[in-house]
Design an enzyme around this catalytic site. Sequence first.
Site, PDB file in Angstrom:
ATOM      1  N   ALA A   1       9.522  -3.526  72.727  1.00 31.72           N
ATOM      2  CA  ALA A   1      10.111  -2.616  71.543  1.00 31.72           C
ATOM      3  C   ALA A   1       8.842  -1.559  71.215  1.00 31.72           C
ATOM      4  O   ALA A   1       9.313  -0.712  70.613  1.00 31.72           O
ATOM      5  CB  ALA A   1      10.279  -3.443  70.371  1.00 31.72           C
TER       6      ALA A   1
ATOM      7  N   ASN B   1       5.101  -3.719  80.467  1.00 28.32           N
ATOM      8  CA  ASN B   1       6.344  -3.550  79.743  1.00 28.32           C
ATOM      9  C   ASN B   1       6.178  -3.836  78.296  1.00 28.32           C
ATOM     10  O   ASN B   1       5.859  -4.901  77.858  1.00 28.32           O
ATOM     11  CB  ASN B   1       7.548  -4.648  80.289  1.00 28.32           C
ATOM     12  CG  ASN B   1       8.682  -4.576  79.565  1.00 28.32           C
ATOM     13  OD1 ASN B   1       8.994  -3.847  78.527  1.00 28.32           O
ATOM     14  ND2 ASN B   1       9.767  -5.319  79.984  1.00 28.32           N
TER      15      ASN B   1
ATOM     16  N   ARG C   1      17.373 -14.782  75.728  1.00 32.29           N
ATOM     17  CA  ARG C   1      17.482 -13.595  74.941  1.00 32.29           C
ATOM     18  C   ARG C   1      18.676 -12.824  75.675  1.00 32.29           C
ATOM     19  O   ARG C   1      18.350 -12.213  76.772  1.00 32.29           O
ATOM     20  CB  ARG C   1      16.160 -12.998  74.703  1.00 32.29           C
ATOM     21  CG  ARG C   1      16.289 -11.943  74.309  1.00 32.29           C
ATOM     22  CD  ARG C   1      14.766 -11.057  74.530  1.00 32.29           C
ATOM     23  NE  ARG C   1      14.757  -9.652  73.712  1.00 32.29           N
ATOM     24  CZ  ARG C   1      14.026  -8.842  73.902  1.00 32.29           C
ATOM     25  NH1 ARG C   1      13.243  -8.609  74.924  1.00 32.29           N
ATOM     26  NH2 ARG C   1      14.102  -7.646  73.259  1.00 32.29           N
TER      27      ARG C   1
ATOM     28  N   GLU D   1       4.621   1.834  83.784  1.00 30.84           N
ATOM     29  CA  GLU D   1       5.327   1.490  82.610  1.00 30.84           C
ATOM     30  C   GLU D   1       6.517   0.857  83.379  1.00 30.84           C
ATOM     31  O   GLU D   1       6.990   1.321  84.257  1.00 30.84           O
ATOM     32  CB  GLU D   1       5.709   2.336  81.598  1.00 30.84           C
ATOM     33  CG  GLU D   1       6.493   1.984  80.516  1.00 30.84           C
ATOM     34  CD  GLU D   1       6.959   2.902  79.532  1.00 30.84           C
ATOM     35  OE1 GLU D   1       5.812   3.806  79.245  1.00 30.84           O
ATOM     36  OE2 GLU D   1       8.135   2.940  78.923  1.00 30.84           O
TER      37      GLU D   1
ATOM     38  N   HIS E   1      10.597  -1.424  82.590  1.00 33.96           N
ATOM     39  CA  HIS E   1      11.654  -1.865  81.909  1.00 33.96           C
ATOM     40  C   HIS E   1      12.713  -2.860  82.687  1.00 33.96           C
ATOM     41  O   HIS E   1      13.043  -2.410  83.757  1.00 33.96           O
ATOM     42  CB  HIS E   1      12.250  -0.879  81.056  1.00 33.96           C
ATOM     43  CG  HIS E   1      11.266  -0.071  79.902  1.00 33.96           C
ATOM     44  ND1 HIS E   1      10.797  -0.754  78.779  1.00 33.96           N
ATOM     45  CD2 HIS E   1      10.728   1.037  80.191  1.00 33.96           C
ATOM     46  CE1 HIS E   1       9.922   0.178  78.371  1.00 33.96           C
ATOM     47  NE2 HIS E   1       9.617   1.191  78.989  1.00 33.96           N
TER      48      HIS E   1
ATOM     49  N   PRO F   1       6.210  -7.770  73.400  1.00 31.65           N
ATOM     50  CA  PRO F   1       7.149  -8.703  72.577  1.00 31.65           C
ATOM     51  C   PRO F   1       8.229  -9.197  72.699  1.00 31.65           C
ATOM     52  O   PRO F   1       8.944  -8.453  73.202  1.00 31.65           O
ATOM     53  CB  PRO F   1       6.878  -7.919  71.091  1.00 31.65           C
ATOM     54  CG  PRO F   1       6.854  -6.465  71.554  1.00 31.65           C
ATOM     55  CD  PRO F   1       6.064  -6.472  72.813  1.00 31.65           C
ATOM     56  N   ASN F   2       8.581 -10.269  72.329  1.00 33.18           N
ATOM     57  CA  ASN F   2       9.829 -11.046  72.687  1.00 33.18           C
ATOM     58  C   ASN F   2      10.173 -11.323  74.172  1.00 33.18           C
ATOM     59  O   ASN F   2      11.253 -11.932  74.395  1.00 33.18           O
ATOM     60  CB  ASN F   2      11.078 -10.412  71.975  1.00 33.18           C
ATOM     61  CG  ASN F   2      10.758 -10.259  70.529  1.00 33.18           C
ATOM     62  OD1 ASN F   2      10.613 -11.253  69.949  1.00 33.18           O
ATOM     63  ND2 ASN F   2      11.035  -8.855  70.071  1.00 33.18           N
TER      64      ASN F   2
ATOM     65  N   TYR G   1      19.130  -8.644  79.868  1.00 35.94           N
ATOM     66  CA  TYR G   1      17.900  -8.985  80.505  1.00 35.94           C
ATOM     67  C   TYR G   1      17.973  -9.970  81.551  1.00 35.94           C
ATOM     68  O   TYR G   1      16.970 -10.175  82.164  1.00 35.94           O
ATOM     69  CB  TYR G   1      16.928  -9.445  79.387  1.00 35.94           C
ATOM     70  CG  TYR G   1      16.671  -8.254  78.310  1.00 35.94           C
ATOM     71  CD1 TYR G   1      16.170  -6.947  78.538  1.00 35.94           C
ATOM     72  CD2 TYR G   1      16.928  -8.449  76.835  1.00 35.94           C
ATOM     73  CE1 TYR G   1      16.020  -5.859  77.965  1.00 35.94           C
ATOM     74  CE2 TYR G   1      16.803  -7.605  75.887  1.00 35.94           C
ATOM     75  CZ  TYR G   1      16.365  -6.441  76.388  1.00 35.94           C
ATOM     76  OH  TYR G   1      15.974  -5.310  75.356  1.00 35.94           O
TER      77      TYR G   1
ATOM     78  N   ARG H   1      20.725   3.085  76.839  1.00 37.38           N
ATOM     79  CA  ARG H   1      20.974   2.137  75.862  1.00 37.38           C
ATOM     80  C   ARG H   1      20.812   2.882  74.511  1.00 37.38           C
ATOM     81  O   ARG H   1      21.172   4.161  74.607  1.00 37.38           O
ATOM     82  CB  ARG H   1      19.920   1.370  76.037  1.00 37.38           C
ATOM     83  CG  ARG H   1      20.217   0.490  77.167  1.00 37.38           C
ATOM     84  CD  ARG H   1      18.911  -0.863  76.994  1.00 37.38           C
ATOM     85  NE  ARG H   1      19.396  -1.643  75.971  1.00 37.38           N
ATOM     86  CZ  ARG H   1      18.405  -2.798  75.878  1.00 37.38           C
ATOM     87  NH1 ARG H   1      17.495  -3.075  76.171  1.00 37.38           N
ATOM     88  NH2 ARG H   1      18.840  -3.565  74.398  1.00 37.38           N
TER      89      ARG H   1
HETATM   90  C1  DQA Z   1      12.682  -3.696  77.190  1.00 35.29           C
HETATM   91  C2  DQA Z   1      13.446  -2.483  76.728  1.00 35.29           C
HETATM   92  C3  DQA Z   1      13.054  -2.366  75.215  1.00 35.29           C
HETATM   93  O1  DQA Z   1      13.690  -1.186  74.477  1.00 35.29           O
HETATM   94  C4  DQA Z   1      13.237  -3.571  74.244  1.00 35.29           C
HETATM   95  O2  DQA Z   1      12.694  -3.507  73.248  1.00 35.29           O
HETATM   96  C5  DQA Z   1      12.626  -4.886  75.039  1.00 35.29           C
HETATM   97  C6  DQA Z   1      12.608  -5.021  76.621  1.00 35.29           C
HETATM   98  C7  DQA Z   1      13.105  -3.791  78.759  1.00 35.29           C
HETATM   99  O3  DQA Z   1      12.194  -4.502  79.496  1.00 35.29           O
HETATM  100  O4  DQA Z   1      14.195  -3.335  79.124  1.00 35.29           O
HETATM  101  O5  DQA Z   1      12.157  -5.735  74.531  1.00 35.29           O
HETATM  102  O6  DQA Z   1      11.362  -3.058  77.468  1.00 35.29           O
END
Ligand code: DQA
Length: 144
Positions: free
Chosen positions: A77, A74, A17, A98, A100, A9-10, A22, A107
């Site tokens: 959240a 990825n 963003r 996985e 990120h 998501p997002n 990011y 963080r």
């Molecule tokens: C994320 C880290 C997560 O905590 C966050 O909610 C994201 C992106 C990352 O790629 O750094 O949306 O997965």
Amino acid sequence: MKIKVIHGPNLQLLGRREKDIYGELSLDEINSEISKVARSLGLDANIDQYNSEGDIVDAIGNAASKGIKGIIINPAAYTHTSIAILDAIRGCGIPVIEVHLSNIASREEYRKHSVTAEAVVGQISGFGKSSYLLALQALKEILV
Ligand code: DQA
């Protein structure tokens, strides 16, 4: 060899963003780099972004029956909350890595723990788009 890359998501908002965290690249720009590097490794990457937890669970659960040999995810959240995605990874029968973009260990407290990490082969965190590219390399090594 078919693999799947799942963005949670997002991540469709990348490039707009929280750029300090990011980066400046859009999701399309990252995806074209993923496709290019995957091709150079002999991998055929099918890439999707989902905002809904259930869509991610479906994508993971259906992957093996579509001939997909490994997954890079990825979970965004959902990393920090989703037992449903954890269970899907555990049950899918193919290796999952996985990734990120940011270093989640450095963080907020609520981002430091990954629920999903328990079920994956390994986690790559903190290298921006290179987290995905390093994961492609690792997946290739697992699959050959
Ligand atoms: C994320 C880290 C997560 O905590 C966050 O909610 C994201 C992106 C990352 O790629 O750094 O949306 O997965």
